[in-house]
Design a protein around this motif. Structure first.
Motif, PDB file in Angstrom:
ATOM      1  N   LYS A  39       0.821  -1.218   0.000  1.00  0.00           N
ATOM      2  CA  LYS A  39       0.000   0.000   0.000  1.00  0.00           C
ATOM      3  C   LYS A  39       0.857   1.271   0.000  1.00  0.00           C
ATOM      4  O   LYS A  39       0.385   2.327  -0.395  1.00  0.00           O
ATOM      5  CB  LYS A  39      -0.942  -0.007   1.206  1.00  0.00           C
ATOM      6  CG  LYS A  39      -1.953  -1.144   1.113  1.00  0.00           C
ATOM      7  CD  LYS A  39      -2.760  -1.293   2.390  1.00  0.00           C
ATOM      8  CE  LYS A  39      -3.694  -2.473   2.248  1.00  0.00           C
ATOM      9  NZ  LYS A  39      -3.563  -3.455   3.305  1.00  0.00           N
ATOM     10  N   ASP A  68      -2.742   1.543  -9.248  1.00  0.00           N
ATOM     11  CA  ASP A  68      -3.757   0.874  -8.424  1.00  0.00           C
ATOM     12  C   ASP A  68      -3.985  -0.563  -8.877  1.00  0.00           C
ATOM     13  O   ASP A  68      -4.125  -1.465  -8.042  1.00  0.00           O
ATOM     14  CB  ASP A  68      -5.075   1.657  -8.458  1.00  0.00           C
ATOM     15  CG  ASP A  68      -4.952   2.981  -7.685  1.00  0.00           C
ATOM     16  OD1 ASP A  68      -4.008   3.105  -6.879  1.00  0.00           O
ATOM     17  OD2 ASP A  68      -5.796   3.859  -7.908  1.00  0.00           O
ATOM     18  N   ASN A  69      -4.026  -0.780 -10.188  1.00  0.00           N
ATOM     19  CA  ASN A  69      -4.238  -2.141 -10.705  1.00  0.00           C
ATOM     20  C   ASN A  69      -3.103  -3.077 -10.308  1.00  0.00           C
ATOM     21  O   ASN A  69      -3.335  -4.214  -9.907  1.00  0.00           O
ATOM     22  CB  ASN A  69      -4.351  -2.135 -12.235  1.00  0.00           C
ATOM     23  CG  ASN A  69      -5.748  -1.825 -12.691  1.00  0.00           C
ATOM     24  OD1 ASN A  69      -6.690  -1.814 -11.897  1.00  0.00           O
ATOM     25  ND2 ASN A  69      -5.878  -1.556 -13.978  1.00  0.00           N
ATOM     26  N   ALA A 116      -3.359  -3.849  -6.643  1.00  0.00           N
ATOM     27  CA  ALA A 116      -4.482  -4.759  -6.377  1.00  0.00           C
ATOM     28  C   ALA A 116      -4.129  -6.190  -6.755  1.00  0.00           C
ATOM     29  O   ALA A 116      -4.403  -7.121  -5.986  1.00  0.00           O
ATOM     30  CB  ALA A 116      -5.717  -4.294  -7.130  1.00  0.00           C
ATOM     31  N   HIS A 132      -3.713  -9.269  -4.189  1.00  0.00           N
ATOM     32  CA  HIS A 132      -4.510 -10.475  -4.423  1.00  0.00           C
ATOM     33  C   HIS A 132      -3.617 -11.724  -4.396  1.00  0.00           C
ATOM     34  O   HIS A 132      -3.967 -12.738  -3.789  1.00  0.00           O
ATOM     35  CB  HIS A 132      -5.251 -10.368  -5.760  1.00  0.00           C
ATOM     36  CG  HIS A 132      -6.050 -11.577  -6.090  1.00  0.00           C
ATOM     37  ND1 HIS A 132      -7.247 -11.858  -5.470  1.00  0.00           N
ATOM     38  CD2 HIS A 132      -5.821 -12.591  -6.945  1.00  0.00           C
ATOM     39  CE1 HIS A 132      -7.712 -13.009  -5.941  1.00  0.00           C
ATOM     40  NE2 HIS A 132      -6.861 -13.460  -6.845  1.00  0.00           N
TER      41      HIS A 132
END
Length: 75
Positions: free
Chosen positions: A20, A26-27, A30, A34
């Protein structure tokens, strides 16, 4: 195996939190989060990760650390 899980899962969670703080898109953040979450889930359920998974987690950690350090130098 339980000992191993107790050692590895907190480290993976630390990496997840570090992601973070990166300057990645952002992708990318993420998808990386994940991936780390899937490793955490497997470590908890199967009590094991393959050598490749461990190596991949290490690489993610090193990339994350490098990105954060680079950003600190710019600031």
């Amino acid at each position: 195996r339980e000992e191993w899980v107790d050692k590895v899962v907190p480290k993976l969670m630390m990496v997840e939190n570090l992601i973070k703080d990166t300057s990645w898109t952002d992708n990318y953040k993420a998808s990386t989060v994940h991936f780390i979450k899937s490793l955490i889930k497997q470590a908890k359920s199967r009590k094991t990760l393959s050598k490749k998974q461990m190596d991949a987690a290490t690489k993610v950690y090193l990339r994350t650390k490098k990105n954060i350090e680079k950003n600190e130098k710019k600031a």
